[in-house]
Enzyme design. Structure first.
Site, short mmCIF file in Angstrom:
data_model
loop_
_atom_site.label_atom_id
_atom_site.label_comp_id
_atom_site.label_asym_id
_atom_site.label_seq_id
_atom_site.Cartn_x
_atom_site.Cartn_y
_atom_site.Cartn_z
N CYS A 248 5.95 24.13 63.77
CA CYS A 248 6.63 23.32 62.75
C CYS A 248 7.70 22.50 63.46
O CYS A 248 8.90 22.68 63.23
CB CYS A 248 7.24 24.20 61.66
SG CYS A 248 6.07 25.35 60.88
N ALA A 249 7.27 21.59 64.32
CA ALA A 249 8.17 20.96 65.28
C ALA A 249 9.15 19.99 64.66
O ALA A 249 10.23 19.75 65.21
CB ALA A 249 7.35 20.26 66.37
N GLY A 252 11.52 17.60 66.66
CA GLY A 252 11.34 17.99 68.06
C GLY A 252 12.54 18.59 68.76
O GLY A 252 12.51 18.73 69.99
N GLY A 253 13.57 19.00 68.04
CA GLY A 253 14.74 19.56 68.70
C GLY A 253 14.45 20.80 69.52
O GLY A 253 14.86 20.91 70.68
N LYS A 254 13.71 21.75 68.94
CA LYS A 254 13.38 22.97 69.68
C LYS A 254 12.30 22.71 70.72
O LYS A 254 12.29 23.35 71.78
CB LYS A 254 12.96 24.07 68.70
CG LYS A 254 14.10 24.54 67.80
CD LYS A 254 13.66 25.68 66.90
CE LYS A 254 14.81 26.11 66.00
NZ LYS A 254 15.19 25.05 65.03
N ASP A 272 3.11 19.41 63.45
CA ASP A 272 3.76 19.38 62.15
C ASP A 272 2.85 18.67 61.16
O ASP A 272 2.08 17.78 61.55
CB ASP A 272 5.12 18.66 62.22
CG ASP A 272 6.08 19.15 61.15
OD1 ASP A 272 7.00 19.93 61.49
OD2 ASP A 272 5.91 18.79 59.97
N ASP A 319 9.05 27.80 63.32
CA ASP A 319 10.37 27.50 62.74
C ASP A 319 10.09 27.02 61.32
O ASP A 319 9.97 25.83 61.07
CB ASP A 319 11.07 26.44 63.58
CG ASP A 319 12.45 26.10 63.06
OD1 ASP A 319 13.01 26.90 62.28
OD2 ASP A 319 12.99 25.04 63.43
N CYS A 372 16.35 28.79 59.22
CA CYS A 372 17.78 28.55 59.08
C CYS A 372 18.20 28.98 57.67
O CYS A 372 18.95 28.29 56.99
CB CYS A 372 18.15 27.09 59.35
SG CYS A 372 17.21 25.88 58.41
#
Length: 460
Positions: A248-249, A252-254, A272, A319, A372
């Site tokens: 679940c990109a 693209g932060g992770k 995604d 994520d 989160c």
């Protein structure tokens, strides 16, 4: 801009935020793009007005509701700003009226009802004792049972921490710099940065800065990423040469953090269902110097691509889409958009995503589930249900992963990582690590079929 012009711009920004469906930060970015004449200091002042209303909206609206008048207040966003100026900033009715004078770019003058409202607020106690908990601590009333169940005696303290403004966290991109080099580069731009307490890559800066215009940002030395999000990416424990999926990109932060951990060696698939977001991550990847990433848009979590690549990845990060309750400090508008039906839908979707993504994990590989969210039903309950349905997966204690990857004392007790703004100074983040047990080849003449224990390290 005059103080009145800043107030008028904040009223218009709040109307745009509450009148649309996009997150506040995205709406604000579009708002200022269309008003390039608003300079940096004025922009910060407008955002301060607007975000103070978003953070304290329940209390401001509570006072608006207590104002008894034959004529209703004509415009809600004007009323909220008036209440903010009186109750938070301590302005008198006369001072507020001085900025609502109808001058160029300034708010139109008060009518009689607004003048009476400003006077009514002069002696008001912002945190009135009659306010219910959900008003005092700024969250939707319907979600209170889940939050109380989650935090118990610490509930009020945890919710108070969620109202505070979050600091800006940056991640050092180790493909291009060390943390010390990033600190020095920020210092050249007259921005003081300090190492974060938990993430070995993190930097914290106070206040708002035009980070996108900095040379060290444009050169890819730093990325904006909350410390909790950095830790979630680190705990994937992706190694150089491995095959990894960020299922679940999003933007693209992770993915960027994982690419740095892998030193550009191996392969990452950034997937995604929101194809536009994952495609737009291309500029970020190029700036960061991350060249081992392939972006993949999916039709759904059950896209045929998953079946075709079953059992072929060392690490799969989920994520998951969630309520975002851990990010309310940064996204105060999001809490008021959330409804019970959303939570029920998200819990069902998370289970479906896990069920599909687990197919990608090879024997001895790991499935990392992150949100989160602060809510048990999105976190521990999901992991418990998943493990009950999949005896071929075992949970890896988070302290073991933390020790291997970070080397310091793990801040969470128990099998999973659970961070909160109050306890850890990060966004609320949850991480669980599960490993697919390697099958045992049955010795000839031995009927016993006892699975091997989970291994900590993959062969690469």
């Amino acid at each position: 801009m005059t103080p009145g012009a800043r107030i008028q711009a904040a009223i218009e920004l709040l109307a745009a935020i509450h009148g649309g469906s996009a997150p506040a930060d995205r709406t604000a970015a579009a708002f200022f793009r269309n008003r390039r004449y608003i300079g940096g200091s004025d922009r910060r002042a407008v955002l301060d007005h607007a975000y103070a209303v978003l953070r304290q909206k329940a209390k401001l609206d509570w006072w608006i509701g207590r104002f008894d008048s034959e004529q209703p207040l004509p415009e809600l966003e004007r009323a909220r700003i008036i209440a903010k100026l009186a109750l938070i900033d301590g302005w008198t009715a006369d001072k507020i009226a001085g900025s609502f004078d109808g001058g160029e770019y300034r708010p139109k003058p008060f009518n009689r009802t607004e003048r009476n409202f400003a006077g009514f607020l002069e002696d008001a106690d912002f945190k009135h004792g009659m306010q219910p908990k959900w008003v005092r601590f700024e969250y939707p009333e319907w979600i209170e049972p889940s939050l109380i169940e989650r935090f118990g005696p610490a509930f009020e303290q945890e919710m108070a921490a969620q109202v505070e403004e979050a600091a800006t966290d940056l991640r050092t991109n180790t493909l291009k710099a060390t943390r010390e080099e990033a600190i020095a580069a920020l210092a050249e731009a007259e921005i003081a940065a300090t190492p974060t307490a938990l993430s070995p890559l993190g930097l914290r800066v106070e206040g708002r800065h035009p980070l996108g215009s900095l040379k060290c940002f444009q050169d890819g030395l730093i990325e904006v990423q909350d410390e909790g999000s950095q830790l979630a990416a680190l705990l994937v424990d992706a190694r150089p040469g491995q095959r990894v999926v960020d299922f679940c990109a999003g933007a693209g932060g992770k993915t960027l953090a994982i690419a740095a951990a892998m030193k550009n060696k191996g392969k990452i698939f950034a997937c995604d269902t929101l194809k536009g977001r994952v495609e737009r991550a291309g500029d970020r990847l190029k700036r960061a110097g991350a060249f081992n990433v392939e972006r993949k848009g999916l039709e759904s979590e059950r896209d045929p691509w998953v079946k075709r690549h079953a059992g072929s990845f060392d690490r799969v990060l989920v994520d998951a889409p969630c309520s975002g309750t851990g990010t309310w400090r940064r996204n105060p508008d999001a809490k008021w958009r959330l409804v019970p039906e959303d939570l029920a839908r998200l819990v069902k979707l998370q289970a479906s995503i896990l069920e599909s993504a687990q197919r990608l994990v090879k024997p001895g590989g790991r499935l990392v589930y992150a949100t989160c969210s602060l809510l048990a039903e999105e976190n521990d309950a999901q992991v418990t249900d998943f493990l009950a349905k999949h005896p071929d997966f075992v949970q890896v204690p988070i302290a073991d992963v933390w020790k291997d990857v970070i080397g310091t004392e793990c801040p969470s007790q128990g099998p999973t990582l659970s961070l909160t703004p109050l306890r850890n100074g990060t966004d609320g983040f949850f991480v669980a690590v599960m490993e697919r047990v390697k099958p045992v080849s049955k010795p000839e003449g031995n009927a016993a079929e006892t699975p091997e224990p989970a291994v900590k390290n993959d062969e690469t």
